[in-house]
Structures are given as C-alpha cells and as structure tokens.
Write a protein that holds these residues in place. Structure first.
Motif, mmCIF file in Angstrom:
data_model
loop_
_atom_site.group_PDB
_atom_site.id
_atom_site.type_symbol
_atom_site.label_atom_id
_atom_site.label_comp_id
_atom_site.label_asym_id
_atom_site.label_seq_id
_atom_site.Cartn_x
_atom_site.Cartn_y
_atom_site.Cartn_z
ATOM 1 N N LEU A 22 48.326 -12.707 34.369
ATOM 2 C CA LEU A 22 48.816 -11.811 35.420
ATOM 3 C C LEU A 22 50.141 -11.176 35.039
ATOM 4 O O LEU A 22 50.349 -9.966 35.224
ATOM 5 N N VAL A 23 51.070 -11.975 34.492
ATOM 6 C CA VAL A 23 52.402 -11.439 34.213
ATOM 7 C C VAL A 23 52.429 -10.540 32.981
ATOM 8 O O VAL A 23 53.467 -9.934 32.688
ATOM 9 N N ARG A 24 51.319 -10.400 32.278
ATOM 10 C CA ARG A 24 51.234 -9.398 31.209
ATOM 11 C C ARG A 24 51.082 -7.999 31.791
ATOM 12 O O ARG A 24 51.235 -7.004 31.068
ATOM 13 N N HIS A 25 50.762 -7.905 33.066
ATOM 14 C CA HIS A 25 50.607 -6.614 33.735
ATOM 15 C C HIS A 25 51.896 -6.242 34.453
ATOM 16 O O HIS A 25 52.867 -6.993 34.442
ATOM 17 N N SER A 293 41.384 -9.053 31.334
ATOM 18 C CA SER A 293 40.642 -7.832 31.652
ATOM 19 C C SER A 293 40.335 -7.739 33.139
ATOM 20 O O SER A 293 40.385 -6.658 33.732
ATOM 21 N N LEU A 294 39.990 -8.865 33.759
ATOM 22 C CA LEU A 294 39.781 -8.875 35.210
ATOM 23 C C LEU A 294 41.035 -8.413 35.932
ATOM 24 O O LEU A 294 40.981 -7.530 36.808
ATOM 25 N N LEU A 295 42.178 -9.000 35.570
ATOM 26 C CA LEU A 295 43.422 -8.678 36.272
ATOM 27 C C LEU A 295 43.892 -7.255 35.989
ATOM 28 O O LEU A 295 44.619 -6.670 36.793
ATOM 29 N N ALA A 296 43.449 -6.671 34.873
ATOM 30 C CA ALA A 296 43.750 -5.261 34.604
ATOM 31 C C ALA A 296 43.107 -4.352 35.644
ATOM 32 O O ALA A 296 43.598 -3.251 35.914
ATOM 33 N N ASP A 297 41.993 -4.793 36.234
ATOM 34 C CA ASP A 297 41.381 -4.060 37.344
ATOM 35 C C ASP A 297 41.948 -4.500 38.691
ATOM 36 O O ASP A 297 42.066 -3.701 39.625
ATOM 37 N N VAL A 298 42.285 -5.777 38.813
ATOM 38 C CA VAL A 298 42.757 -6.315 40.088
ATOM 39 C C VAL A 298 44.115 -5.739 40.478
ATOM 40 O O VAL A 298 44.335 -5.341 41.635
ATOM 41 N N ALA A 305 44.474 1.446 44.296
ATOM 42 C CA ALA A 305 43.615 2.265 43.441
ATOM 43 C C ALA A 305 42.170 1.784 43.531
ATOM 44 O O ALA A 305 41.893 0.635 43.866
ATOM 45 N N GLN A 306 41.242 2.692 43.222
ATOM 46 C CA GLN A 306 39.828 2.336 43.134
ATOM 47 C C GLN A 306 39.530 1.855 41.714
ATOM 48 O O GLN A 306 39.730 2.596 40.758
ATOM 49 N N THR A 307 39.084 0.609 41.589
ATOM 50 C CA THR A 307 38.745 0.062 40.279
ATOM 51 C C THR A 307 37.401 -0.670 40.396
ATOM 52 O O THR A 307 36.809 -0.739 41.469
ATOM 53 N N SER A 308 36.975 -1.255 39.285
ATOM 54 C CA SER A 308 35.725 -2.013 39.269
ATOM 55 C C SER A 308 35.912 -3.484 39.591
ATOM 56 O O SER A 308 34.986 -4.285 39.431
#
Length: 331
Positions: A22-25, A293-298, A305-308
C-alpha cells in the motif's frame, strides 16, 4: 493529492503483505488500529505512524483521513465497514467482506446509500499468472473458452486441532468463488462432491456451469503441504490451452505443427507455445501474488476514480456462491 488512510488490523498479513504494498502508492498512513498493543507498536515503527489506537470507532471518527482500510475478521469487516461508510468514508477491506452472504449484502446496501465505494481484496485476479491469462482471454486471440480445471489446496494444520471448516471456506475457498467468473463468465450452476478421510482432511470437487457455455471443475481441500505449490488453473479452448501454475508460471499452448520430420523446424510466432515466469533474482519487487497490482486499482478508486478494483458487489456474488458450495457439501 495524497490519500490519507486510517488502517484497522496490524496482524502478520497486513504488516507483511498489504501495508508494505500500500505505501508504495501515493498514500499516507495517518492512523493505525489494533487490539494487540505489541502488534500496534511494531506496525507504528515499521510504517512511521504515530497516531495509534486500539479503538476502531475512534479511528473511523478521525477528521484527518480520506478512507479506511482493514484486514481483520469477517464480523469486524461487517461492523467497521458499515461504520466507515455511514461516516461517508470509502473503504478497502481484505476478503471475506463478512461471515455470510447476508452480511455482504448489508455492506452493499451501506455502500450504495453512502455513495462511497467498498473495495474487496480479491487479489487472485491480479496474481501475475492469472493477470496474464485474463489479458490473453480478453484480447480475442484465444477464442471461446470451453472449460476450466484446476486445484487450490491447503493443509490440515490450518485448523490447529479444531476442525471447523468455516475459516477454510471464508479465507481460502472464497478466492476461487470470485476468480472463476473473472476468467470465464458468470456461473449459472454449482454442484460439489466431497471425501473426508480424517479430522480436518477434506477433499472436494466443485463443478461450474458458465453462462458462456463452458464447464469447469476446481479441486479444493486441506490435504496438501503449504510448503509445496498448491494452486493451478488450466483453461481450455479450441486448439489452445492456458496453464497457470503456482500463479507465477504461464504457458499458452497453441496449435504447433509436428516438427520431428521437418528439417526447417523452428519456433513460430502464432503457433508455438509461449511461456513466462518471473525473474526472482532481479532487484525489483514484482509481487507476483498480486497485492501491489490490486492496490494500484484500489487507491485511485478510493479517491473516486473508476477502476477495475473488485467491489462489494463482487463480494456478494462470491459469498453467495460460497454458501451454495457449503450447502452442496453439507459443511
């Protein structure tokens, strides 16, 4: 703008899997909560957070957070998720979203009433091999899916002497109740058969009929060592087959010609098998399990924002399937 997050639950899974990714984002961990003082203090040191509390309600009431994340128990997910949504805060929670399908439906209603997203940690969609497979399937180059087979196992030690399969279904099996439709299409029918050879030693096959006309079978159970690879997916098409082993090895078998008697035999684009596995000697953290990758959308979804990213609507579907599965197995 950096998203400020209050996080509930600082156990091993959160501290070693979720929070480091998470903290990489572009986020700031503003406050942490855990009922275990030692875990809470350790997480505070690890992630540089000074606002620490053992009271989840106190964290949710904070005015300096933009969203709430959590990795606690199913009942706490339901309770704290509803609290946060009622406060108008978007939420990310690890799966399962509740201990029951009814609880997941409560969270969906709360999310819709608040007009705020609730994202669920179905990271199997983002595991490196599954992500590659899903992108191939969606590219149109694979064609129609005819069938899916696979297995997803764990070990008897999961139960620590107390044979209650609830945790096994909620924390383990629920992943593939979501993943099969992500890879194929909505499920129209689910049946299952089991064999139980001892206390906590269970094997069952769950069978799926898919809306697209495909069929599928996943073997799940508790009789394999966690020290060995325990996950495989194979997707069958017309003269094509995708194989994902241990989420990190992918093979795309296509329609190669016989080569033994061909003096000009070579490897041909569009015909021969493609394969991939990650390079674990590289310095880069690829996180093949899929949390990053999950958290990149979360994270952007929490910001509006609209994400997958998987939502609580996906969580409801998975939990309803899980309860159907348990009913089929009488467990």
């Amino acid at each position: 703008m950096t998203l400020k997050i209050g996080w509930i639950g600082c156990g091993i899974h959160a501290s070693q899997m979720l929070l480091p990714q998470l903290v990489r984002h572009d986020v700031q961990l503003t406050a942490l909560c855990d009922i275990d003082g030692n875990r809470l203090a350790a997480a505070g040191r690890q992630f540089g957070v000074t606002h620490l509390t053992n009271d989840a309600q106190e964290l949710i009431r904070r005015t300096d957070i933009d969203a709430v994340g959590m990795a606690v128990g199913p009942d706490q997910h339901l309770m704290f998720g509803k609290m946060a949504l009622e406060r108008g805060l978007p939420v990310f929670m690890e799966k399962p979203p509740s201990g029951s399908a009814a609880g997941a439906r409560e969270l969906l209603a709360a999310s819709e009433k608040a007009g705020k997203p609730l994202l669920v940690g179905f990271m199997k969609r983002y595991s490196a091999g599954n992500k590659i497979a899903s992108n191939i399937l969606r590219s149109g180059r694979f064609g129609d899916v005819h069938g899916l087979t696979g297995y997803y196992m764990t070990a008897p030690g999961y139960f620590a002497g107390n044979v209650d399969y609830t945790g096994f279904f909620l924390h383990h099996c629920v992943h593939h109740m979501d993943l099969v439709s992500f890879l194929v299409s909505p499920v129209t029918k689910l049946t299952a058969r089991k064999v139980e050879k001892g206390r906590g030693i269970l094997l069952f096959h769950v069978h799926f009929d898919f809306e697209c006309g495909a069929i599928g079978t996943i073997a799940m159970g508790t009789g394999q060592s966690r020290g060995a690879p325990v996950e495989r997916i194979e997707i069958m098409g017309d003269h094509q087959r995708l194989e994902v082993d241990n989420v990190i090895e992918v093979r795309w078998n296509r329609n190669p010609p016989f080569k033994i008697d061909d003096p000009a035999a070579a490897l041909a684009d569009g015909e021969d098998t493609l394969s991939w596995k990650p390079n674990f000697t590289a310095a880069a953290n690829e996180d093949p399990k899929g949390y990053h990758s999950l958290l990149a959308d979360v994270v952007p979804a929490l910001a509006g924002a609209q994400t997958s990213a998987p939502t609580i609507r996906d969580g409801v579907v998975a939990m309803e399937r899980l309860e159907k599965l348990r009913h089929e197995l009488a467990l």
